[in-house]
Design a protein around this motif. Structure first.
Motif, PDB file in Angstrom:
ATOM      1  N   VAL A  14       0.883  -1.120   0.022  1.00 43.24           N
ATOM      2  CA  VAL A  14      -0.069   0.128  -0.057  1.00 43.24           C
ATOM      3  C   VAL A  14       0.842   1.193   0.108  1.00 43.24           C
ATOM      4  O   VAL A  14       1.796   1.264   0.676  1.00 43.24           O
ATOM      5  CB  VAL A  14      -1.039   0.031   1.125  1.00 43.24           C
ATOM      6  CG1 VAL A  14      -1.716   1.303   1.261  1.00 43.24           C
ATOM      7  CG2 VAL A  14      -1.725  -1.154   1.095  1.00 43.24           C
ATOM      8  N   GLY A  15       0.580   2.289  -0.758  1.00 43.74           N
ATOM      9  CA  GLY A  15       1.376   3.435  -1.168  1.00 43.74           C
ATOM     10  C   GLY A  15       2.379   3.416  -2.308  1.00 43.74           C
ATOM     11  O   GLY A  15       2.945   4.417  -2.432  1.00 43.74           O
ATOM     12  N   SER A  16       2.361   2.361  -2.951  1.00 41.42           N
ATOM     13  CA  SER A  16       3.124   2.393  -4.117  1.00 41.42           C
ATOM     14  C   SER A  16       2.624   3.111  -5.176  1.00 41.42           C
ATOM     15  O   SER A  16       1.262   3.227  -5.317  1.00 41.42           O
ATOM     16  CB  SER A  16       3.058   0.846  -4.379  1.00 41.42           C
ATOM     17  OG  SER A  16       3.688  -0.056  -3.575  1.00 41.42           O
ATOM     18  N   ALA A  41      -9.617   1.883  -4.574  1.00 40.12           N
ATOM     19  CA  ALA A  41      -8.294   1.312  -4.462  1.00 40.12           C
ATOM     20  C   ALA A  41      -7.112   1.906  -4.793  1.00 40.12           C
ATOM     21  O   ALA A  41      -5.861   1.662  -4.468  1.00 40.12           O
ATOM     22  CB  ALA A  41      -8.037   0.123  -5.300  1.00 40.12           C
ATOM     23  N   PHE A  72      -1.567   3.350  -5.075  1.00 43.12           N
ATOM     24  CA  PHE A  72      -2.246   1.943  -4.541  1.00 43.12           C
ATOM     25  C   PHE A  72      -2.489   2.259  -3.054  1.00 43.12           C
ATOM     26  O   PHE A  72      -1.437   2.336  -2.419  1.00 43.12           O
ATOM     27  CB  PHE A  72      -1.410   0.890  -4.914  1.00 43.12           C
ATOM     28  CG  PHE A  72      -2.170  -0.402  -4.519  1.00 43.12           C
ATOM     29  CD1 PHE A  72      -3.258  -0.897  -4.837  1.00 43.12           C
ATOM     30  CD2 PHE A  72      -1.846  -1.401  -3.444  1.00 43.12           C
ATOM     31  CE1 PHE A  72      -4.144  -1.954  -4.413  1.00 43.12           C
ATOM     32  CE2 PHE A  72      -2.334  -2.643  -3.188  1.00 43.12           C
ATOM     33  CZ  PHE A  72      -3.447  -2.774  -3.603  1.00 43.12           C
ATOM     34  N   SER A  73      -3.794   2.262  -2.434  1.00 45.18           N
ATOM     35  CA  SER A  73      -4.303   2.587  -1.275  1.00 45.18           C
ATOM     36  C   SER A  73      -5.044   1.591  -0.746  1.00 45.18           C
ATOM     37  O   SER A  73      -5.156   1.285   0.606  1.00 45.18           O
ATOM     38  CB  SER A  73      -5.016   4.054  -1.282  1.00 45.18           C
ATOM     39  OG  SER A  73      -6.166   4.017  -1.974  1.00 45.18           O
ATOM     40  N   ASP A  74      -6.041   0.984  -1.195  1.00 42.49           N
ATOM     41  CA  ASP A  74      -6.702  -0.232  -0.380  1.00 42.49           C
ATOM     42  C   ASP A  74      -6.891  -1.315  -1.289  1.00 42.49           C
ATOM     43  O   ASP A  74      -7.797  -1.235  -2.324  1.00 42.49           O
ATOM     44  CB  ASP A  74      -8.061   0.716  -0.548  1.00 42.49           C
ATOM     45  CG  ASP A  74      -9.124  -0.076   0.348  1.00 42.49           C
ATOM     46  OD1 ASP A  74      -8.770  -1.240   1.057  1.00 42.49           O
ATOM     47  OD2 ASP A  74     -10.397   0.406   0.720  1.00 42.49           O
ATOM     48  N   PRO A  75      -6.318  -2.552  -1.039  1.00 42.06           N
ATOM     49  CA  PRO A  75      -6.429  -3.688  -1.968  1.00 42.06           C
ATOM     50  C   PRO A  75      -7.870  -4.224  -1.365  1.00 42.06           C
ATOM     51  O   PRO A  75      -8.207  -5.274  -2.225  1.00 42.06           O
ATOM     52  CB  PRO A  75      -5.350  -4.694  -1.321  1.00 42.06           C
ATOM     53  CG  PRO A  75      -5.112  -3.837   0.202  1.00 42.06           C
ATOM     54  CD  PRO A  75      -5.198  -2.622  -0.030  1.00 42.06           C
ATOM     55  N   ASN A 114      -2.113  -9.950  -2.420  1.00 40.14           N
ATOM     56  CA  ASN A 114      -2.403  -8.868  -1.653  1.00 40.14           C
ATOM     57  C   ASN A 114      -3.528  -8.957  -0.687  1.00 40.14           C
ATOM     58  O   ASN A 114      -4.170  -7.817  -0.138  1.00 40.14           O
ATOM     59  CB  ASN A 114      -2.397  -7.529  -2.548  1.00 40.14           C
ATOM     60  CG  ASN A 114      -1.309  -7.000  -3.182  1.00 40.14           C
ATOM     61  OD1 ASN A 114      -0.587  -6.243  -2.813  1.00 40.14           O
ATOM     62  ND2 ASN A 114      -1.127  -7.722  -4.491  1.00 40.14           N
ATOM     63  N   SER A 167      -6.801  -9.195  -1.468  1.00 35.55           N
ATOM     64  CA  SER A 167      -7.671  -8.391  -1.813  1.00 35.55           C
ATOM     65  C   SER A 167      -8.656  -9.339  -2.403  1.00 35.55           C
ATOM     66  O   SER A 167      -8.755 -10.544  -2.394  1.00 35.55           O
ATOM     67  CB  SER A 167      -7.337  -7.370  -2.988  1.00 35.55           C
ATOM     68  OG  SER A 167      -6.740  -7.968  -3.728  1.00 35.55           O
TER      69      SER A 167
END
Length: 753
Positions: free
Chosen positions: A475-477, A504, A515-518, A558, A560
């Protein structure tokens, strides 16, 4: 020879008689030449009275010395006649296809009589006169004059009149097809027909009540005949005034001197004329109201009459007050439409405040103007301490080409000469000189351009596609970059992703897609929309598609996909459905097992039962070579072993049959009975103790209670036949195989269960 001489005298007479008969047979007088039983003529409705419309095709000569006589059947509506001693039909009455001024069709009869031989013969021939159409009617307008009221605000292309119609009395076809047109003349370009075949008028050119209040045009309706017939009409148009003009003051500026003494309630003498404004829409002539356009401290000293624009002192002024002139802005607006207004200025000063030297009342002017203000707009009025006359001149001193954007007229009004652009230049500075030929003065003007949101945000690409190769993405990529710019310099652009899985990802201020929410992902191919919105008023936005491709195992790596933490609850719903399906499967399986066990118990045979001894059966000739010694056998019921499942079972007879073979065959090996289950063997032994039935064959016998080997395949036996010697008994003159499969519903269930 003398015998035939009397007959020769009859030959000339006979020849003449035959010739007369032949001539009589060829007499076709009063018949139509070419055959037929009636005569038909096609006559145009514009045929003139007295003209010959046709010649009758009747065989014979109707002259004075001819061989036929013709006459027309008498009628009150006769429109034709036969010329004397001729075959010509003459029109004696006008025809009309429409049936208005004459008949549209004529039916009459001609009687033809022969003269001379066969004079007693006469024929009646029907004559049909059909009238054909001619272009003899002009289109007629329903109204000779049409009246239209059009508002000056009507949009070009709008329908202003429908229902113009001209009727042609001719028969359907080109003679009755009407075309409409506008005749050339003054204002013929203002209106036009939407279609030449339809009487609908549309506005072709904008109209203005202030310049044109009424006009007329001529219209024409004509058919398609050769030559065409037509009729003209007049359309009268009245233009209605619309509220499309602002009120207008009589002067662009006014001034007044304070009275001496300056007491409360005293009215100011406004020059060069009383301050009045009128509605430029003369047809509407809306009422005007007056008000101050600002609320500064200098406005508190004066009262403006809202009805007539007169100005009064609101309080008494001392001599040390209002030493410098003040400029008051007056607004005149319509009562029925506040958006229609006009502005002017009123300069109020003391009479002794005017110095002999020409001066500006303000040394510095500052004004704000929107960048979309139309050219030729007055943005500022500069005031001086003297009345403006022919000796006063204003001159602009340019700075950085500002003189090309603004100009000053003889009244000191600053006017816009070209369009402004906030992005190109935000402020303009220039100096305006004023002179009366003796003295002069200068004032600085600062024009601040206000931005208008006139540009949409623009993306650098028409669409974006990002491919993520890492299966485990933290997350954060950052997976990509989106860029959008705005042509308005002062606007700030924000980008937002929209779509089913947009939670997401986030878009940073610099355009990075993060990318924040899988847990919001449900697939590996995500389709989103990037929406760029600026901060202008009103805001503008633009959108482009965004596609993000993830690895196949991305969702598993991930954590998800469809989980209990899915925001929309779809994962939880699927898990609940799976549990319910599992419970339902267990229930169905249990019911199936229960039904199988229940059927087995129901179809399982009971333990060995004791049956009554059967009569002995005499079997003769069962073994080869010994047909004289019968075989006596006692048959009994053999219980079915559900575990052994033999392929062949003994027949349980109802009565003791007598078996006889059809032909001799070698003796088969004895077929032992099937072995019962252990629990049934004891019961079978007890039963055999009471019913010890034996089968004796040729001095040797075998006990049924002996242990028999496992059953083998059924041997082949000769085909046997059954016959009955008495009712309800087995046939005595037939043979029966030693082993016959017992058929019953129980066996069918045993096969499946």
């Amino acid at each position: 020879m003398k015998t035939f001489r009397p007959y020769l005298s009859w030959i000339p007479f006979t020849f003449l008689l035959l010739l007369a008969q032949f001539a009589s047979a060829q007499d076709n007088r009063c018949f139509l030449i070419g055959g037929g039983s009636a005569e038909t003529f096609f006559v145009s409705e514009n045929a003139t009275v007295g003209s010959v419309i046709g010649v009758l095709r009747i065989a014979g000569d109707p002259s004075a010395d001819g061989d036929i006589t013709m006459r027309l059947e008498a009628s009150n509506e006769t429109v034709v006649s036969i010329d004397t001693h001729s075959k010509n039909l003459t029109l004696i009455k006008a025809l009309d296809k429409e049936g208005l001024t004459g008949p549209a069709q004529v039916m009459t009869r001609i009687t033809c009589e022969r003269r001379g031989p066969n004079a007693e013969l006469s024929l009646t021939i029907p004559v049909n006169i059909r009238v054909t159409d001619a272009n003899d009617n002009s289109p007629i307008f329903r109204n000779s004059t049409y009246f239209i009221n059009i508002s000056e605000s009507t949009i070009v292309g709008s329908v202003v009149l429908q229902g113009i119609q001209a009727l042609d009395a001719d028969q359907p076809g080109p003679y009755s097809t009407v075309q409409y047109s506008i005749l050339a003349g003054p204002y013929s370009d203002v209106l036009g027909f939407a279609s030449s075949l339809e009487g609908t008028l549309v506005l072709k050119k904008a109209v203005d009540y202030e310049t044109l209040k009424h006009f007329k045009i001529a219209i024409r309706a004509q058919d398609q005949g050769q030559p065409p017939l037509y009729t003209d009409a007049v359309v009268s148009i009245d233009i209605n005034d619309a509220d499309d003009q602002n009120p207008l003051f009589g002067q662009s500026r006014y001034w007044a001197h304070l009275p001496q003494p300056a007491q409360k309630g005293i009215g100011l003498e406004i020059r060069p004329e009383p301050m009045r404004a009128v509605d430029q829409d003369a047809g509407i002539n809306a009422s005007i109201r007056y008000a101050w356009n600002a609320g500064g401290a200098e406005y508190q000293d004066f009262f403006l009459d809202p009805l007539n624009g007169s100005v009064y002192l609101n309080r008494s002024l001392e001599d040390n007050e209002l030493v410098q002139p003040v400029i008051l802005v007056v607004k005149a607006h319509q009562v029925d439409n506040l958006d229609r207004y006009a502005l002017t200025t009123l300069t109020v000063s003391r009479s002794w405040s005017f110095s002999p030297q020409l001066q500006y009342l303000q040394r510095r002017y500052s004004v704000q103007v929107l960048e979309n203000v139309p050219v030729e707009t007055i943005i500022l009025a500069m005031a001086i301490n003297k009345p403006i006359d022919q000796t006063i001149r204003f001159v602009m001193e340019s700075h950085n080409g500002t003189d090309q954007a603004f100009s000053v007229d003889t009244m000191g009004e600053i006017k816009l000469e070209r369009a402004l652009d906030y992005e190109a230049q935000m402020t303009h500075h220039f100096v305006v000189w004023v002179t009366d030929g003796l003295t002069n003065d200068t004032a600085t003007v600062e024009v601040t351009v206000l931005d208008v949101n006139d540009c949409d945000p623009r993306f650098d690409l028409a669409e974006y596609e990002f491919i993520v190769k890492e299966s485990a993405l933290p997350v954060g990529s950052i997976i990509g970059h989106i860029r959008a710019d705005d042509g308005d310099a002062a606007d700030r652009v924000t980008i937002q992703l929209k779509g089913p899985e947009s939670r997401a990802f986030n878009v940073h201020e610099n355009g990075d897609v993060i990318f924040s929410d899988p847990s919001a992902l449900n697939s590996t191919v995500i389709h989103l929309m990037a929406v760029a919105r600026d901060s202008g008023i009103p805001p503008r936005q633009t959108s482009v598609p965004v596609k993000i491709n993830l690895p196949v195992d991305f969702l598993m790596m991930n954590g998800s996909g469809i989980t209990l933490s899915t925001a929309d609850g779809s994962g939880l719903l699927l898990i609940i459905l799976g549990i319910l399906l599992g419970i339902l499967s267990l229930i169905i399986s249990g019911l199936a097992v229960y039904l199988c066990q229940y059927k087995r118990k129901k179809t399982q045979p009971s333990p060995l039962t004791v049956v009554q001894p059967q009569p002995k059966v005499s079997v003769g000739g069962l073994y080869s070579g010994d047909t004289s010694t019968p075989i006596t056998a006692t048959l009994r019921r053999i219980p079915i072993n559900p575990l052994a499942r033999p392929s062949c079972r003994r027949v349980v007879p109802i009565q003791s049959p007598t078996l006889s073979t059809v032909h001799n065959s070698p003796p088969p090996p004895p077929m032992p009975p099937p072995t019962p289950p252990p629990r049934q063997q004891q019961q079978q032994a007890a039963s055999n103790h009471h019913h010890n039935n034996k089968i004796s064959t040729s001095g040797s016998g075998s006990n049924n209670n002996e242990q028999s080997p496992p059953p083998g395949p059924c041997p082949h036996h000769p085909r046997t036949f059954l016959s009955s010697s008495q009712p309800g008994a087995w046939p005595t003159d037939a043979s029966l195989p030693r082993r016959i499969k017992k058929l019953s519903w129980e066996d069918e269930f045993n096969v499946f269960f």
